[in-house]
Each structure stands twice: as C-alpha cells, then as structure tokens.
Design a protein around this motif. Structure first.
Motif, PDB file in Angstrom:
ATOM      1  N   PHE A  79      24.468 -12.969  24.717  1.00 30.71           N
ATOM      2  CA  PHE A  79      24.425 -13.231  26.151  1.00 30.71           C
ATOM      3  C   PHE A  79      25.566 -12.447  26.799  1.00 30.71           C
ATOM      4  O   PHE A  79      26.665 -12.359  26.241  1.00 30.71           O
ATOM      5  CB  PHE A  79      24.616 -14.723  26.446  1.00 30.71           C
TER       6      PHE A  79
ATOM      7  N   TYR B 130      20.143 -11.876  26.795  1.00 29.98           N
ATOM      8  CA  TYR B 130      20.023 -12.512  28.111  1.00 29.98           C
ATOM      9  C   TYR B 130      21.215 -12.093  28.956  1.00 29.98           C
ATOM     10  O   TYR B 130      22.365 -12.112  28.477  1.00 29.98           O
ATOM     11  CB  TYR B 130      19.977 -14.038  27.982  1.00 29.98           C
TER      12      TYR B 130
ATOM     13  N   PRO C 123      15.612 -10.235  30.037  1.00 24.96           N
ATOM     14  CA  PRO C 123      15.687 -11.470  30.829  1.00 24.96           C
ATOM     15  C   PRO C 123      17.017 -11.549  31.569  1.00 24.96           C
ATOM     16  O   PRO C 123      18.089 -11.475  30.943  1.00 24.96           O
ATOM     17  CB  PRO C 123      15.556 -12.576  29.779  1.00 24.96           C
TER      18      PRO C 123
ATOM     19  N   LYS D   3      20.947 -22.210  28.447  1.00 23.36           N
ATOM     20  CA  LYS D   3      20.233 -21.335  27.523  1.00 23.36           C
ATOM     21  C   LYS D   3      20.954 -21.082  26.197  1.00 23.36           C
ATOM     22  O   LYS D   3      20.313 -20.803  25.190  1.00 23.36           O
ATOM     23  CB  LYS D   3      19.934 -19.986  28.194  1.00 23.36           C
TER      24      LYS D   3
END
Length: 454
Positions: free
Chosen positions: A358, A389, A410, A427
């Motif tokens: 992330f 992400y 995403p 998430k």
C-alpha cells in the motif's frame, strides 16, 4: 562554542571600537531568550517578530554587542555592528570562528540523499575521534554557522550538510565551512523552478569546490549523467563511485535487499574488496553508503573500520523509518520528496518483503513548470513497482491518482487526513506494508497519527 576574542570573531564586520575589542565571546545567538553576559546577539527581521526590537534588551542583559541591519533607537553606536544582511553576518562570524580550529571537515551536498549521506558519513567517521555533524535541517546560511560554532578544541571531525535553493548559496556555505572533502550525491530537479535546468543545478552543486583546498577529494556519483559530463575545477581530485561500474574508483556489486537493509560487495581500487551490510533499504542507500565510504577513506581512515561504522548507521526523523503496528509494516518516509527520491522509494518498496504493498503519496512541492509531468510519472512508477493499493493526498497528487487509476491500480484520492487513514485502516491486513511519502509541507504524519491510534 570555545571562547574567542571579539575582534577575531567580528573581523570584516566591525568598523568601530569593537574591531579592536579582545573581550572573549562564548556565544553567538539569534534568540533574545538565550542572551547572556558577553555574548553577541544577531538581530533577524521576521514575519512575526523583529529581532531589532529586542536589541536594547539584549544589551541590558549583558550582550557584548548586537549585530543590526540598521541603527536602532536606544542602542549605542559603540555597541552596534551594522550589516544590512543578517545571514551574511552569521556567515562571516561562522567563517571567522571556523578559521581558529583545524578539524577534518566533510561537506555534503546534492539534490537527493544529503541528510542520509551526512548520517552515514558521521557513522563511518565517529569511531575515529570526536565528531560533530549538522543537526536537523541546519544546512543553510543560518544553520551552517551554528554548526561551525559547535566546533571545539577537541573536535577532530565534522560532517556538514549544505543545502540550497538558488545559485551562489553553496559557494558561500563552502567558503564558510572550508571542507577537506566534498560529496555531491546526485543532480535531481529540486528547486528547478529557481534554477531553470538540471545543468544549472549541477553548476550550483559544484560550487562546493569553492571552499575545497588544492588536491582535495571530491566524491561524485558516477551513475549521474550530469556529474559525468560536468567540467570539474582543476584543483579538486574526483573520486567516482557507482552501482555496478567496475571502472569507478569505488563500486558496489551483488546488491541484495532484505527486511533488515542492504548487503553488497564493495570494490575499491585503492583499498580492496569488502562485504558491506547497512541497516537501510533501497539501492539509493547503497549509493549513499558508497559516498560516505569514499569520503572517510579518502581522509585516510581505515577502510575496515569505516565499514564497521556504516553498519551502525541510524536514520533520522521520518526518513525510511519502519514502524511495526498491528502486524503491518509502515515505512515512514515523509520528511521530504522530489521526483528522484519518489522513484528511489518506490523501487525500494517493490523489493520489500510483504503480502501486499500500500502507498500513501502526497504532493512534491517546489517543482515549478515540471510539477504536473513529475506527478504523473509517479503514478506510472507506482504501477510499475507493483503497488497493490494507492492513496493520494494533495492538489498535485491528484495527477498521481489519475494516471495510476487509468493504468488499473486501485486508487483513492483523499480530501482529508481522516479519509486517507480510514481507507488504509479498512483495507490493510497483517502482513501488508505501507509506504508513506510526500514533501514535508504535506504533513502526512497527521494521517499516521490517526492510523496508529485506531
């Protein structure tokens, strides 16, 4: 600060009786709250406070004299030193003080990696004797003289960081610090809005040579195309380092990354071959370590002991600090950001061992006309480096999000710190890792404050 005669410290500034004053001075300060008997107070005009308003009080509290931009009512002429530029005054005072001592000084500049290289150089050298280094962000025309004032009779080494935003600044800093060895980490695009081109940035960084003595080593990144084609002054001795080019004076081979940092084989044409491990991740930090190694060994220090010192290197502030929370690894790298450091951080992150990657990325500031293209390029790099992400924050970072999302990554663009933190909290799972990077002005640590509390 060691005691030094006022006339020596004020040489080039004082033209009144203070030019002959031999009273010892033990403090130079710009903070009226620090004034003590026998000190010199330098008044700086500011947006909120004007130091000139405190000049008379400084004398009442025992200051030997005050340095002013202009005469101030109630401040005797014989106690005043007039200098139109307070920064220039500090530089003169710092240079005069520096001239009384003889430590070996390493000067560090470059577009990216200055502070990390300074820290690594300090780690490499500190075991050889009493060593000081630039603290925090004290790398400008106010901070560097403050570092000079920390030199004492026992100081054997000093590692001095030199920052800039305009041409001419590095030259002034270098002439003040008078380094024995110079380092230029690389030529990036920081402050290109002020300097116009990377060629001009390269010229500005090479101003460090102005303070180097005849025959001084100048440590240079051999993988940087602008440094490679630069015309170097005849009085310096270039020492080239490289990631992979065995023709360089010092190179790194067999570079590997794990969760504890980097390992590599260092080949030095002068000293031999060594296995090196550093507690910092990313190939860019291997380059920083090579620069530190070159500077220390070209001062004549033992190569094996230098490498042992590098193994004890510690990052400062929010520079690639790894925090473990709820089974997640957070890489705090939000002290600063520019296109080059963003690229390096994402490349490092690609190799970081974790389940999912992330990234929380914010604006890169002070990029001028190249800002849009630079942020769009970061979006492409996030995709290329396998980020799973992406969360962005900031007006310019919208371009990162647009490009990344268009390429299938995403992505969420957050309008608030809370929204960014909430997206990550919802998430992320144990085993994931988070890279946080933006310019300092974006204050992304405020997202982390929320993230860590939940």
């Amino acid at each position: 600060m060691e005691a030094i005669a006022a006339n020596i410290l004020l040489e080039g500034l004082a033209v009144n009786a203070l030019a002959q004053c031999e009273t010892p001075v033990t403090l130079v300060t710009t903070d009226s709250r620090e004034v003590c008997p026998g000190c010199i107070f330098v008044a700086f005009p500011g947006e909120k406070f004007d130091g000139h308003d405190f000049a008379a009080k400084a004398l009442e509290n025992g200051a030997l004299c005050v340095v002013l931009n202009h005469p101030v009512e109630g401040v005797p002429e014989e106690k005043s030193v007039i200098c139109p530029d307070s920064y220039h005054a500090m530089m003169v005072l710092g240079a005069n003080y520096r001239s009384q001592f003889h430590p070996k000084v390493v000067g560090v500049t470059g577009s990216v990696g200055k502070t990390t290289t300074k820290q690594m150089t300090y780690a490499a050298i500190a075991g050889f004797g009493s060593t000081i280094k630039t603290e925090g962000n004290q790398n400008n025309e106010l901070g560097l003289p403050r570092t000079m004032f920390r030199i004492g009779k026992e100081t054997q080494y000093a590692v001095v960081e030199m920052g800039m935003s305009h041409a001419g600044e590095i030259e002034r800093l270098s002439k003040c610090a008078r380094p024995d060895v110079g380092i230029i980490t690389c030529i990036g695009v920081s402050h290109i809005g002020n300097l116009g081109s990377q060629e001009n940035i390269c010229k500005a960084k090479l101003e460090i040579c102005a303070g180097l003595p005849e025959g001084a080593p100048l440590v240079l990144n051999g993988d940087d195309p602008f440094l490679r084609k630069a015309v170097l002054p005849d009085h310096v001795r270039p020492v080239w380092f490289s990631l992979g080019d065995e023709n360089a004076d010092v190179c790194a081979l067999s570079i590997q990354q794990d969760e504890k940092g980097m390992s590599f084989v260092l080949e030095d044409h002068e000293e031999g071959t060594f296995l090196v491990k550093i507690p910092a991740m990313g190939r860019h930090n291997v380059a920083n370590a090579l620069a530190a190694y070159c500077a220390a060994t070209r001062l004549g220090l033992n190569a094996r002991r230098v490498i042992a010192g590098l193994a004890d290197f510690e990052q400062t502030g929010m520079r690639q600090k790894v925090v473990h929370v709820r089974g997640v690894d957070v890489i705090e790298d939000c002290y600063n950001a520019n296109p080059d450091s963003m690229k390096a951080a994402l490349a490092m992150f690609r190799e970081y061992p974790c389940k999912r990657r992330f990234a929380l990325l914010g604006d890169m500031l002070e990029l001028g006309d190249i800002s849009r293209a630079a942020h769009e390029e970061v979006g492409r790099q996030a995709v290329e480096n396998k980020v799973d992400y992406l969360v962005t924050y900031g007006e310019q970072a919208k371009r990162i999000a647009v490009v990344a999302a268009a390429k299938g990554l995403p992505t969420l663009h957050a309008d608030t710190y809370a929204q960014a933190a909430e997206a990550l909290l919802n998430k992320m799972q144990p085993g994931d890792a988070l890279l946080v990077k933006a310019s300092r002005g974006m204050a992304l640590e405020k997202v982390l404050e929320i993230f860590y509390k939940e």
